[in-house]
Write an enzyme that holds these catalytic residues in place. Structure first.
Site, PDB file in Angstrom:
ATOM      1  N   TYR A 136      52.951   9.553  22.902  1.00 53.69           N
ATOM      2  CA  TYR A 136      54.174  10.075  23.517  1.00 53.69           C
ATOM      3  C   TYR A 136      54.104  11.513  24.028  1.00 53.69           C
ATOM      4  CZ  TYR A 136      56.256   5.733  22.052  1.00 53.69           C
ATOM      5  OH  TYR A 136      56.539   4.402  21.922  1.00 53.69           O
ATOM      6  N   PHE A 425      63.845   4.260  12.527  1.00 57.29           N
ATOM      7  CA  PHE A 425      64.605   3.394  13.439  1.00 57.29           C
ATOM      8  C   PHE A 425      63.680   2.806  14.472  1.00 57.29           C
ATOM      9  CE2 PHE A 425      64.916   7.823  14.795  1.00 57.29           C
ATOM     10  CZ  PHE A 425      64.488   7.799  16.100  1.00 57.29           C
TER      11      PHE A 425
HETATM   12  C1  LIG Z   1      59.041   4.416  19.488  1.00 56.55           C
HETATM   13  C2  LIG Z   1      58.236   3.141  19.277  1.00 56.55           C
HETATM   14  O1  LIG Z   1      58.728   2.077  19.471  1.00 56.55           O
HETATM   15  S1  LIG Z   1      56.635   3.296  18.745  1.00 56.55           S
HETATM   16  C3  LIG Z   1      55.885   1.719  19.049  1.00 56.55           C
HETATM   17  C4  LIG Z   1      54.947   1.749  20.226  1.00 56.55           C
HETATM   18  N1  LIG Z   1      54.401   0.403  20.396  1.00 56.55           N
HETATM   19  C5  LIG Z   1      53.196   0.035  19.889  1.00 56.55           C
HETATM   20  O2  LIG Z   1      52.453   0.807  19.284  1.00 56.55           O
HETATM   21  C6  LIG Z   1      52.823  -1.423  20.102  1.00 56.55           C
HETATM   22  C7  LIG Z   1      51.383  -1.620  20.537  1.00 56.55           C
HETATM   23  N2  LIG Z   1      51.058  -0.904  21.762  1.00 56.55           N
HETATM   24  C8  LIG Z   1      51.628  -1.174  22.963  1.00 56.55           C
HETATM   25  O3  LIG Z   1      52.517  -1.990  23.099  1.00 56.55           O
HETATM   26  C9  LIG Z   1      51.111  -0.400  24.159  1.00 56.55           C
HETATM   27  O4  LIG Z   1      49.727  -0.253  24.045  1.00 56.55           O
HETATM   28  C10 LIG Z   1      51.757   0.999  24.325  1.00 56.55           C
HETATM   29  C11 LIG Z   1      53.270   0.818  24.415  1.00 56.55           C
HETATM   30  C12 LIG Z   1      51.421   1.945  23.179  1.00 56.55           C
HETATM   31  C13 LIG Z   1      51.210   1.635  25.598  1.00 56.55           C
HETATM   32  O5  LIG Z   1      51.595   0.858  26.702  1.00 56.55           O
HETATM   33  P1  LIG Z   1      50.717   0.815  28.047  1.00 56.55           P
HETATM   34  O6  LIG Z   1      51.492   0.058  29.057  1.00 56.55           O
HETATM   35  O7  LIG Z   1      49.352   0.370  27.727  1.00 56.55           O
HETATM   36  O8  LIG Z   1      50.686   2.361  28.437  1.00 56.55           O
HETATM   37  P2  LIG Z   1      50.356   2.923  29.906  1.00 56.55           P
HETATM   38  O9  LIG Z   1      49.410   2.001  30.623  1.00 56.55           O
HETATM   39  O10 LIG Z   1      51.612   3.274  30.612  1.00 56.55           O
HETATM   40  O11 LIG Z   1      49.590   4.232  29.479  1.00 56.55           O
HETATM   41  C14 LIG Z   1      49.782   5.449  30.095  1.00 56.55           C
HETATM   42  C15 LIG Z   1      48.740   6.381  29.562  1.00 56.55           C
HETATM   43  O12 LIG Z   1      48.874   6.500  28.141  1.00 56.55           O
HETATM   44  C16 LIG Z   1      47.627   6.208  27.501  1.00 56.55           C
HETATM   45  N3  LIG Z   1      47.933   5.501  26.249  1.00 56.55           N
HETATM   46  C17 LIG Z   1      48.677   4.398  26.114  1.00 56.55           C
HETATM   47  N4  LIG Z   1      48.728   4.039  24.823  1.00 56.55           N
HETATM   48  C18 LIG Z   1      48.008   4.923  24.132  1.00 56.55           C
HETATM   49  C19 LIG Z   1      47.671   5.066  22.755  1.00 56.55           C
HETATM   50  N5  LIG Z   1      48.091   4.181  21.842  1.00 56.55           N
HETATM   51  N6  LIG Z   1      46.913   6.113  22.384  1.00 56.55           N
HETATM   52  C20 LIG Z   1      46.467   6.995  23.306  1.00 56.55           C
HETATM   53  N7  LIG Z   1      46.747   6.898  24.633  1.00 56.55           N
HETATM   54  C21 LIG Z   1      47.508   5.871  25.033  1.00 56.55           C
HETATM   55  C22 LIG Z   1      46.897   5.313  28.476  1.00 56.55           C
HETATM   56  O13 LIG Z   1      45.516   5.354  28.268  1.00 56.55           O
HETATM   57  C23 LIG Z   1      47.312   5.887  29.806  1.00 56.55           C
HETATM   58  O14 LIG Z   1      46.519   7.007  30.071  1.00 56.55           O
HETATM   59  P3  LIG Z   1      45.994   7.322  31.569  1.00 56.55           P
HETATM   60  O15 LIG Z   1      47.237   7.501  32.387  1.00 56.55           O
HETATM   61  O16 LIG Z   1      45.197   8.566  31.388  1.00 56.55           O
HETATM   62  O17 LIG Z   1      45.217   6.131  31.986  1.00 56.55           O
END
Ligand SMILES: CC(=O)SCCNC(=O)CCNC(=O)[C@H](O)C(C)(C)COP(=O)(O)OP(=O)(O)OC[C@H]1O[C@@H](n2cnc3c(N)ncnc32)[C@H](O)[C@@H]1OP(=O)(O)O
Length: 425
Positions: A136, A425
């Site tokens: 984030y 939450f």
């Molecule tokens: C507040 C909450 O609800 S916390 C819960 C978050 N959800 C989870 O952890 C569930 C499992 N993970 C997921 O669903 C997904 O992997 C998410 C939501 C974490 C990321 O979604 P994505 O669609 O893959 O992210 P997106 O493609 O927009 O990534 C944007 C950038 O963030 C980076 N990024 C995304 N996830 C991560 C991560 N876990 N750690 C480090 N970097 C990350 C990507 O590499 C990308 O970088 P770039 O622009 O340099 O290429």
């Protein structure tokens, strides 16, 4: 709500994703995407939502691939304690992307849409608990409150001889559900003492107690220790569970896990810990979710024997920089120009003149040369008073143009008690 397409910022460079508020028919798909992404059983989520409904369907967003839901993000409206009082904040949650669609910009599209949506609702702050620390920051969130777990072995559980003790206090044991109105009053009283928390309106007590009561092997039900004054007034409480274990020698070696210790007076805190540390059949007490400055280590006769671990953090984002800076109070007057970089919320990017005498604050756009240049995430980390901007300047991720500007702003933002959010939450 309007349909938007967002250009992806992900390296993979996919075309933009359609993001919008979920229709009623799409909400089950959103739940399935979230539970699949986060690896929990769908039935578990549906059960909590049925028993403790907290969702506002109008705040559930979906990202679509054609007509298929491939990502989702949700939020709740909370009244977050900030310096100066409670302020509306979006509690972001339920974020997930379908595993085959990850790293293609779906989250980025959801975050951008959500920011604009939250701003339109008049919520100048967004907060969240992150599943991973790397997600984030790039979306403008900074770690604003830390949590600590302190483990105290029975052999080292003595409190200092000068720990305040009041023989007029009594300790009772109860089931939390039986004393909920009293617990809620105590929790609300504690919220006024430090920033970072919010009252548990509606079903939020139910959600919290459900989280803490989830079945665990060899573990008791959730109990609450209550400290009362001579007139019966509730002065302290600690939710806790006891895990049964045998030591290598076969002797009882159980553990007490304590959540949300609240004490309105120092003597009530002593009474709580002396009760918890003396639990029969246990050799260790683990206190979860303490703020940076919790008094427990200062009460222990030998604090070096306690094992302390940082376990989590509340992330905070300034959704609307000038409005968020104007709606809090300050510990000290300050007159400064802050240059803010914000990739995802262009309305925040630029130079802001912050002038306050502590209570009366004005924040205006300006062309004047900045004293400090920061990323919006740095302001989020600093907003609850304990995320020093001087550290960012020393790290080289923020730039100080006027010597001492970061320290002066830190002094103004400072809060005498460290922030704590005690509700997941
Ligand atoms: C507040 C909450 O609800 S916390 C819960 C978050 N959800 C989870 O952890 C569930 C499992 N993970 C997921 O669903 C997904 O992997 C998410 C939501 C974490 C990321 O979604 P994505 O669609 O893959 O992210 P997106 O493609 O927009 O990534 C944007 C950038 O963030 C980076 N990024 C995304 N996830 C991560 C991560 N876990 N750690 C480090 N970097 C990350 C990507 O590499 C990308 O970088 P770039 O622009 O340099 O290429």
């Amino acid at each position: 709500m309007a349909v938007e397409r967002h250009p992806s910022t992900s390296r993979t460079g996919d075309p933009g994703w359609e993001v919008r508020t979920a229709t009623e028919a799409e909400i089950p798909d959103a739940s399935r995407v979230f539970t699949t992404a986060i690896n929990i059983p769908l039935e578990e989520l549906l059960g909590v939502e049925r028993d403790h409904p907290v969702n506002d369907p109008d705040r559930i967003l979906v990202a679509l691939d054609g007509d298929r839901v491939v990502g989702t993000a949700n939020s709740h409206r909370f009244a977050l304690s900030v310096p100066g009082g409670p302020r509306p904040a979006a509690g972001v949650t339920g974020v997930g992307v379908w595993p085959t669609h990850r790293r293609r910009g779906v989250l980025t599209a959801l975050m951008r849409h959500q920011l604009a949506d939250v701003r339109a609702r008049g919520e100048n702050l967004a907060i969240l608990w992150a599943s991973e620390g790397g997600i984030y920051g790039r979306h403008g969130y900074g770690r604003a409150a830390h949590q600590h777990t302190v483990a105290v072995r029975r052999a080292h559980a003595a409190l200092r001889p000068d720990a305040p003790r009041d023989p007029g206090l009594t300790v009772e044991l109860a089931a939390p559900a039986d004393v909920l109105p009293e617990l809620d009053r105590l929790h609300r009283a504690a919220l006024t003492r430090r920033p970072g928390g919010f009252p548990r309106e509606g079903h939020w007590w139910g959600v919290r107690l459900w989280m803490l009561s989830r079945p665990r092997p060899d573990t008791s039900d959730l109990r609450v220790a209550l400290v009362r004054g001579p007139d019966g007034a509730l002065l302290g409480s600690a939710l806790h569970r006891v895990t049964t274990q045998d030591g290598e020698d076969g002797l009882p070696a159980g553990k007490v896990t304590v959540h949300e210790p609240i004490a309105l007076t120092p003597a009530a805190r002593t009474a709580l810990y002396e009760y918890l540390f003396a639990t029969d059949l246990t050799v260790e007490t683990v206190v979860v979710g303490l703020p940076d400055d919790d008094p427990l280590p200062a009460l222990l006769a030998d604090p070096a024997q306690a094992v302390r671990r940082t376990t989590g953090a509340l992330w905070l984002r300034l959704v609307d920089v000038p409005a968020a800076l104007a709606e809090r109070s300050y510990a000290h007057p300050v007159d400064t120009v802050i240059e803010v970089a914000d990739r995802h919320a262009p309305w925040n990017a630029g130079r802001w003149h912050l002038k306050t005498d502590g209570a009366d604050t004005r924040v205006e756009a300006t062309d004047t040369a900045p004293d400090l240049t920061v990323d919006v995430a740095h302001l989020g980390a600093a907003h609850l008073g304990r995320g020093p901007l001087t550290t960012r300047v020393d790290a080289g991720t923020a730039v100080e143009h006027t010597p001492g500007a970061a320290a002066r702003l830190d002094t103004a933002l400072y809060t005498p008690r460290a922030p704590l959010c005690d509700t997941g939450f």
